[in-house]
Motif scaffolding. Structure first.
Motif, short mmCIF file in Angstrom:
data_model
loop_
_atom_site.label_atom_id
_atom_site.label_comp_id
_atom_site.label_asym_id
_atom_site.label_seq_id
_atom_site.Cartn_x
_atom_site.Cartn_y
_atom_site.Cartn_z
N SER A 158 0.72 -1.19 -0.12
CA SER A 158 -0.06 0.01 0.08
C SER A 158 0.91 1.23 0.00
CB SER A 158 -0.82 0.03 1.49
OG SER A 158 -1.83 -0.97 0.98
N HIS A 202 -8.22 -3.61 3.79
CA HIS A 202 -7.91 -3.71 5.16
C HIS A 202 -8.43 -4.90 5.60
CE1 HIS A 202 -8.31 -2.97 9.66
NE2 HIS A 202 -7.01 -1.94 9.42
N TYR A 251 -5.85 -7.68 4.70
CA TYR A 251 -4.61 -7.55 5.33
C TYR A 251 -5.06 -8.50 6.64
CZ TYR A 251 -2.08 -4.30 2.47
OH TYR A 251 -1.47 -3.67 1.29
N LYS A 252 -5.88 -8.12 7.47
CA LYS A 252 -6.27 -8.73 8.74
C LYS A 252 -6.42 -10.21 8.68
CE LYS A 252 -6.19 -5.06 11.15
NZ LYS A 252 -5.05 -5.02 12.18
N GLU A 271 -3.11 -11.50 8.17
CA GLU A 271 -2.42 -11.34 9.47
C GLU A 271 -2.88 -12.32 10.47
OE1 GLU A 271 -1.42 -8.31 13.03
OE2 GLU A 271 -3.25 -7.98 11.77
N ARG A 317 2.22 -5.20 9.05
CA ARG A 317 2.13 -4.35 9.61
C ARG A 317 2.26 -3.06 9.41
NH1 ARG A 317 5.14 -7.04 13.31
NH2 ARG A 317 4.10 -8.73 13.98
N GLN A 329 2.02 -2.02 6.10
CA GLN A 329 1.15 -1.81 5.31
C GLN A 329 -0.04 -1.52 5.80
OE1 GLN A 329 2.44 -1.44 2.09
NE2 GLN A 329 4.27 -2.11 3.18
N THR A 330 -0.69 -2.23 6.83
CA THR A 330 -1.73 -1.85 7.51
C THR A 330 -1.72 -0.64 8.03
OG1 THR A 330 -2.11 -4.39 8.00
CG2 THR A 330 -3.27 -2.69 9.15
N THR A 331 -0.72 -0.21 8.57
CA THR A 331 -0.59 1.41 9.20
C THR A 331 -0.77 2.44 8.07
OG1 THR A 331 0.95 0.38 10.83
CG2 THR A 331 0.91 2.99 10.45
N GLU A 367 -4.36 2.43 7.04
CA GLU A 367 -5.46 2.99 7.92
C GLU A 367 -5.08 4.48 7.88
OE1 GLU A 367 -4.23 0.98 11.44
OE2 GLU A 367 -5.51 -0.90 11.10
#
Length: 186
Positions: free
Chosen positions: A20, A49, A52-53, A56, A158, A160-162, A165
């Motif tokens: 991302s 998102h 991604y979860k 994870e 993590r 990419q998730t940040t 978000e």
């Protein structure tokens, strides 16, 4: 990593996890032809998102499995090495082995040059001690390498998730400001 305000994610990295990119200029990003509205963009970002979860969760499950598998492999390897040391001693080895939780049985193991190893999926094969040691060392190395890769993938995920978000928050805030500038309906 260079930022590009015209794309959210197009490249893949780390076991196929899509990257991302940070949306630097939200105004320019939102005026792209394929971005119909803030709601559509936020829905796409939310879908990413959720993916991604899910990734994870799967990586954490794999990490947990590997963390329990590595000590089991080490224990088996230690036992094989111990049997190799004792194979020329004529006295049987006296030990206890686990039958089920908290239930042990005494055993006398005569000198041997063969062991049986569980390979998984209810498959057990007999190996000579040298082959068993080679296999267990290879499996241990592979498990440790895989655990390292999973840790790297989790760290990348993590990040990419940040980034995602932050992009979601920026698009949402841009939409709120845009709506506030619109004239109120009487």
């Amino acid at each position: 990593m260079a930022t590009d305000s015209t794309k959210v994610a197009t490249t893949t990295n780390h076991s196929g996890i899509p990257e991302s990119d940070f949306v630097d200029n939200v105004e320019e990003f939102m005026h792209k032809p394929d971005n119909e509205s803030a709601e559509v963009v936020l829905r796409k970002l939310d879908e990413r998102h959720n993916k991604y979860k899910f990734m994870e969760y799967n990586l954490n499950t794999k990490k947990t499995r590997l963390k329990t598998q590595i000590p089991d492999i080490k224990t088996s390897l230690d036992i094989v090495k111990h049997l190799q040391q004792r194979k020329d001693i004529p006295d049987p080895l006296e030990t206890r082995f686990l039958l089920s939780d908290q239930v042990y049985a005494k055993a006398r193991i005569p000198p041997t040059d063969k062991v049986c190893l569980w390979l998984g999926a209810n498959v057990m094969l007999e190996y000579n001690l040298d082959d068993a040691q080679t296999l267990l060392e290879k499996n241990l190395g592979t498990a440790k390498k895989t655990l390292g890769q999973v840790d790297d993938d989790l760290s990348f995920l993590r990040d990419q998730t940040t980034t995602l978000e932050v992009n979601m928050a920026r698009v949402y805030n841009w939409d709120v400001k845009r709506r506030q500038k619109m004239p109120a309906m009487p």
